[in-house]
Design a protein around this motif. Structure first.
Motif, PDB file in Angstrom:
ATOM      1  N   HIS A  13      84.766  68.884  56.716  1.00 48.12           N
ATOM      2  CA  HIS A  13      84.238  69.503  55.492  1.00 48.12           C
ATOM      3  C   HIS A  13      82.718  69.565  55.490  1.00 48.12           C
ATOM      4  CE1 HIS A  13      83.884  70.691  51.333  1.00 48.12           C
ATOM      5  NE2 HIS A  13      83.071  69.670  51.116  1.00 48.12           N
ATOM      6  N   GLY A  14      82.198  70.768  55.307  1.00 50.63           N
ATOM      7  CA  GLY A  14      80.766  70.957  55.170  1.00 50.63           C
ATOM      8  C   GLY A  14      79.993  71.057  56.461  1.00 50.63           C
ATOM      9  N   ARG A  15      80.632  70.786  57.609  1.00 48.20           N
ATOM     10  CA  ARG A  15      79.911  70.831  58.875  1.00 48.20           C
ATOM     11  C   ARG A  15      79.710  72.280  59.320  1.00 48.20           C
ATOM     12  NH1 ARG A  15      80.275  65.720  61.481  1.00 48.20           N
ATOM     13  NH2 ARG A  15      80.010  64.205  59.799  1.00 48.20           N
ATOM     14  N   ARG A  16      78.609  72.525  60.015  1.00 49.79           N
ATOM     15  CA  ARG A  16      78.276  73.878  60.450  1.00 49.79           C
ATOM     16  C   ARG A  16      78.623  74.118  61.919  1.00 49.79           C
ATOM     17  NH1 ARG A  16      74.834  76.285  56.665  1.00 49.79           N
ATOM     18  NH2 ARG A  16      74.858  75.045  54.761  1.00 49.79           N
ATOM     19  N   TYR A  17      78.804  73.063  62.698  1.00 43.80           N
ATOM     20  CA  TYR A  17      79.097  73.182  64.119  1.00 43.80           C
ATOM     21  C   TYR A  17      79.670  71.852  64.601  1.00 43.80           C
ATOM     22  CZ  TYR A  17      74.892  70.388  64.715  1.00 43.80           C
ATOM     23  OH  TYR A  17      73.978  69.376  64.633  1.00 43.80           O
ATOM     24  N   GLY A  18      80.238  71.871  65.792  1.00 40.43           N
ATOM     25  CA  GLY A  18      80.682  70.637  66.434  1.00 40.43           C
ATOM     26  C   GLY A  18      80.153  70.590  67.852  1.00 40.43           C
ATOM     27  N   VAL A  19      80.164  69.401  68.457  1.00 48.50           N
ATOM     28  CA  VAL A  19      79.710  69.207  69.837  1.00 48.50           C
ATOM     29  C   VAL A  19      80.876  68.660  70.656  1.00 48.50           C
ATOM     30  CG1 VAL A  19      78.132  67.958  71.348  1.00 48.50           C
ATOM     31  CG2 VAL A  19      77.333  68.761  69.117  1.00 48.50           C
ATOM     32  N   ASP A  37      85.455  61.138  70.623  1.00 41.51           N
ATOM     33  CA  ASP A  37      84.125  61.353  71.179  1.00 41.51           C
ATOM     34  C   ASP A  37      83.416  62.536  70.536  1.00 41.51           C
ATOM     35  OD1 ASP A  37      85.150  59.364  72.806  1.00 41.51           O
ATOM     36  OD2 ASP A  37      84.326  60.201  74.649  1.00 41.51           O
ATOM     37  N   THR A  38      84.171  63.583  70.244  1.00 38.56           N
ATOM     38  CA  THR A  38      83.581  64.756  69.605  1.00 38.56           C
ATOM     39  C   THR A  38      83.109  64.434  68.196  1.00 38.56           C
ATOM     40  OG1 THR A  38      84.869  66.314  70.945  1.00 38.56           O
ATOM     41  CG2 THR A  38      84.067  67.113  68.833  1.00 38.56           C
ATOM     42  N   ALA A  39      83.868  63.621  67.471  1.00 37.75           N
ATOM     43  CA  ALA A  39      83.447  63.239  66.118  1.00 37.75           C
ATOM     44  C   ALA A  39      82.127  62.488  66.151  1.00 37.75           C
ATOM     45  CB  ALA A  39      84.530  62.392  65.450  1.00 37.75           C
ATOM     46  N   VAL A  40      81.997  61.550  67.086  1.00 38.61           N
ATOM     47  CA  VAL A  40      80.760  60.776  67.194  1.00 38.61           C
ATOM     48  C   VAL A  40      79.608  61.663  67.639  1.00 38.61           C
ATOM     49  CG1 VAL A  40      79.618  58.862  68.381  1.00 38.61           C
ATOM     50  CG2 VAL A  40      81.991  58.617  67.618  1.00 38.61           C
ATOM     51  N   ALA A  41      79.831  62.490  68.658  1.00 35.32           N
ATOM     52  CA  ALA A  41      78.763  63.353  69.169  1.00 35.32           C
ATOM     53  C   ALA A  41      78.302  64.355  68.120  1.00 35.32           C
ATOM     54  CB  ALA A  41      79.230  64.082  70.424  1.00 35.32           C
ATOM     55  N   SER A  42      79.240  64.887  67.346  1.00 32.44           N
ATOM     56  CA  SER A  42      78.873  65.866  66.324  1.00 32.44           C
ATOM     57  C   SER A  42      78.024  65.226  65.235  1.00 32.44           C
ATOM     58  CB  SER A  42      80.139  66.486  65.725  1.00 32.44           C
ATOM     59  OG  SER A  42      80.877  67.183  66.724  1.00 32.44           O
ATOM     60  N   ALA A  43      78.380  64.001  64.843  1.00 33.89           N
ATOM     61  CA  ALA A  43      77.553  63.282  63.871  1.00 33.89           C
ATOM     62  C   ALA A  43      76.198  62.936  64.474  1.00 33.89           C
ATOM     63  CB  ALA A  43      78.269  62.013  63.411  1.00 33.89           C
ATOM     64  N   ALA A  44      76.200  62.510  65.729  1.00 31.69           N
ATOM     65  CA  ALA A  44      74.951  62.127  66.388  1.00 31.69           C
ATOM     66  C   ALA A  44      73.993  63.301  66.492  1.00 31.69           C
ATOM     67  CB  ALA A  44      75.248  61.573  67.784  1.00 31.69           C
ATOM     68  N   ALA A  45      74.524  64.488  66.778  1.00 30.22           N
ATOM     69  CA  ALA A  45      73.667  65.667  66.897  1.00 30.22           C
ATOM     70  C   ALA A  45      72.976  65.974  65.572  1.00 30.22           C
ATOM     71  CB  ALA A  45      74.499  66.866  67.357  1.00 30.22           C
ATOM     72  N   ARG A  46      73.684  65.793  64.472  1.00 28.53           N
ATOM     73  CA  ARG A  46      73.063  66.005  63.158  1.00 28.53           C
ATOM     74  C   ARG A  46      71.954  64.986  62.915  1.00 28.53           C
ATOM     75  NH1 ARG A  46      76.089  68.400  58.958  1.00 28.53           N
ATOM     76  NH2 ARG A  46      75.966  66.551  57.619  1.00 28.53           N
ATOM     77  N   TRP A  57      68.950  79.236  61.997  1.00 27.89           N
ATOM     78  CA  TRP A  57      68.261  78.121  61.343  1.00 27.89           C
ATOM     79  C   TRP A  57      69.127  77.449  60.290  1.00 27.89           C
ATOM     80  CZ3 TRP A  57      67.442  77.802  56.150  1.00 27.89           C
ATOM     81  CH2 TRP A  57      67.589  78.978  55.406  1.00 27.89           C
ATOM     82  N   GLU A  58      69.935  78.225  59.576  1.00 34.51           N
ATOM     83  CA  GLU A  58      70.751  77.620  58.524  1.00 34.51           C
ATOM     84  C   GLU A  58      71.851  76.737  59.101  1.00 34.51           C
ATOM     85  OE1 GLU A  58      72.275  81.899  59.086  1.00 34.51           O
ATOM     86  OE2 GLU A  58      70.347  80.840  59.005  1.00 34.51           O
ATOM     87  N   GLY A  59      72.150  76.910  60.398  1.00 38.47           N
ATOM     88  CA  GLY A  59      73.180  76.094  61.026  1.00 38.47           C
ATOM     89  C   GLY A  59      72.798  74.640  61.166  1.00 38.47           C
ATOM     90  N   LEU A  60      71.504  74.338  61.097  1.00 34.16           N
ATOM     91  CA  LEU A  60      71.032  72.959  61.216  1.00 34.16           C
ATOM     92  C   LEU A  60      70.871  72.272  59.866  1.00 34.16           C
ATOM     93  CD1 LEU A  60      68.398  73.432  64.053  1.00 34.16           C
ATOM     94  CD2 LEU A  60      70.679  72.446  64.245  1.00 34.16           C
ATOM     95  N   LYS A  61      71.129  72.987  58.783  1.00 37.22           N
ATOM     96  CA  LYS A  61      71.025  72.373  57.465  1.00 37.22           C
ATOM     97  C   LYS A  61      72.092  71.295  57.299  1.00 37.22           C
ATOM     98  CE  LYS A  61      70.513  75.207  53.978  1.00 37.22           C
ATOM     99  NZ  LYS A  61      70.720  76.393  53.113  1.00 37.22           N
ATOM    100  N   LEU A  62      71.748  70.226  56.610  1.00 39.18           N
ATOM    101  CA  LEU A  62      72.704  69.138  56.384  1.00 39.18           C
ATOM    102  C   LEU A  62      73.605  69.403  55.183  1.00 39.18           C
ATOM    103  CD1 LEU A  62      70.467  66.000  57.033  1.00 39.18           C
ATOM    104  CD2 LEU A  62      72.036  67.150  58.602  1.00 39.18           C
ATOM    105  N   SER A  63      73.237  70.346  54.357  1.00 37.86           N
ATOM    106  CA  SER A  63      74.059  70.662  53.190  1.00 37.86           C
ATOM    107  C   SER A  63      75.354  71.327  53.632  1.00 37.86           C
ATOM    108  CB  SER A  63      73.295  71.594  52.248  1.00 37.86           C
ATOM    109  OG  SER A  63      72.891  72.764  52.926  1.00 37.86           O
ATOM    110  N   ALA A  64      76.403  71.173  52.827  1.00 34.98           N
ATOM    111  CA  ALA A  64      77.702  71.744  53.152  1.00 34.98           C
ATOM    112  C   ALA A  64      77.617  73.260  53.192  1.00 34.98           C
ATOM    113  CB  ALA A  64      78.741  71.302  52.128  1.00 34.98           C
TER     114      ALA A  64
END
Length: 439
Positions: free
Chosen positions: A49-55, A139-148, A421-428
């Protein structure tokens, strides 16, 4: 480039699975369908929920685990409690002989991206479901959070410190995924040994308290001991008692060339400003400030304007910062060349083996991901750059040489730069780029 470990170096992984995979195999062997040629695909229907991308992360670990996916006597002793003799003998000789394509580790993904395409007989492909999902989902969950978090830190040093907040066997994998996504170091020594992630760590409050006596706290003695052991470049933890006194004592003991001080509690923004001012007044203008203590990407972003040099992150990182799984699924999409699809409400799948390309402007900014039938024509929109996303991972059961962890880190970094640029926003919000499916 880095090669996957040899099978001899990989612990047995065949029982890291669910029982229903083996019971399906038994039934398919009995009715003759186990040899039908199939394609399974691993993908996420949606982002957390609210994420813009995954790693994508965990591919390297999956390929290592595949090498150890064998049924020896110990594994068969478990399976024989519910399987027939024919299935047990089939498992004894099992070796995956199919092909796997997938997104390179470190690649960005979006809803519906065919992250893995596993092709072979039904019998051999169905056995890999749980192994693939358990590794990539974590691993993807951790990496996706880490990238943010890395994006929020805006170039400042990031240290993974979550070993005490996750399962002991998950801790090294979490450290690896965080490093993949751009973290600089880990406190976990098994990750240092196994994955060659740079290590970091100095001391906890216990070491300062250890030097207390009946006549009171001896913070200076603790600092002096640490410096004698680790050198002047070490980082001293200054908030065990009074932080202002702690900073003063640190510089009295170490001098103005002290490497760093760490703050682990309180209002980190206010304290960082106070400590920076105090350090500068004491002549320690190059002494770094490290902050830790229940940080996540939002707290890191809030500290961006403060004089913080490095962040230590634990709980939020290893739990995916609110999304502890990537929500990936592993679905059968083709049988003997015929597309098949699940129609269940909210759990639909798209039939047929697929490939994917990513479309970008000449500036490198991504505008679209296109998923199309593998047997179809590769899309080529006019005036835009088109890049294939899937690469060979396994051919006839043999693992193809894969990028090193260092190379995968570069892929993550370049991917983040390519987002709108909007893909890096932390907002949902919606995914950073749309995914288009071509029939």
């Amino acid at each position: 480039m880095a090669t996957v470990s040899s099978p001899d170096a990989v612990a047995g992984t065949a029982l890291l699975t669910d029982q229903y995979e083996l019971t399906m195999l038994a039934a398919a062997l009995a009715d003759g369908s186990a040899q039908r040629r199939c394609t399974f695909e691993l993908f996420a229907r949606r982002l957390p929920h609210g994420r813009r991308y995954g790693v994508v992360a965990g591919t390297g670990r999956l390929l290592e685990a595949l090498a150890g996916f064998r049924f020896g006597d110990a594994e068969l002793a478990v399976a024989e409690t519910f399987l027939d003799r024919n299935t047990l003998e089939w498992l004894r000789g099992f070796r995956f002989t199919g092909d796997i394509d997938g997104y390179p580790e470190g690649e960005l993904y979006f809803p519906g991206s065919p992250i893995l395409s596993v092709r072979g007989t039904f019998g051999e492909c169905v056995l890999l479901e749980t192994l693939a999902l358990s590794i990539l989902n974590h691993d993807t969950a951790v990496a996706s959070a880490a990238a943010r978090m890395v994006s929020a830190a805006d170039g400042r040093r990031m240290i993974e410190m979550g070993s005490r907040r996750t399962h002991e066997l998950a801790a090294p994998a979490s450290a690896r995924a965080a490093y993949l996504a751009g973290f600089d170091a880990t406190s976990n020594l098994e990750a240092v040994r196994r994955f060659h992630v740079p290590g970091a760590g100095t001391s906890a409050h216990a070491f300062t308290l250890l030097h207390s006596g009946a006549d009171g706290a001896h913070e200076a003695a603790a600092f002096r001991s640490q410096i004698e052991a680790l050198g002047i470049g070490t980082t001293l933890l200054v908030d065990t008692f009074d932080i202002t006194r702690g900073v003063a004592t640190a510089i009295e003991v170490a001098g103005p060339e002290l490497g760093g001080v760490r703050i682990d509690s309180g209002d980190l923004g206010v304290l960082a400003r106070q400590v920076r001012s105090q350090l500068d007044e004491l002549g320690a203008t190059n002494t770094r400030i490290v902050v830790s203590g229940d940080l996540d990407e939002y707290a890191i972003a809030a500290l961006r304007a403060e004089p913080v040099d490095a962040y230590g992150v634990g709980t939020s990182l290893v739990t995916g910062s609110g999304a502890p799984t990537a929500g990936m699924v592993y679905k059968l999409v083709e049988v003997d060349g015929v597309p098949v699809a699940k129609r269940s409400s909210h759990k639909e799948s798209r039939g047929g083996t697929k490939r994917a390309v990513r479309v970008a402007r000449s500036t490198g900014t991504i505008v679209e991901e296109i998923v199309y039938p593998a047997a179809g024509e590769r899309p080529a929109p006019d005036g835009l750059q088109v890049r294939d996303l899937q690469v060979p991972l396994v051919r006839k059961g043999e693992v193809i040489e894969q990028p090193s962890l260092t190379e995968s880190r570069k892929l993550v970094a370049s991917g983040l730069v390519s987002l709108p640029w909007e893909g890096l926003k932390l907002s949902a919000g919606d995914p950073a780029v749309p995914t288009t499916f071509v029939s």
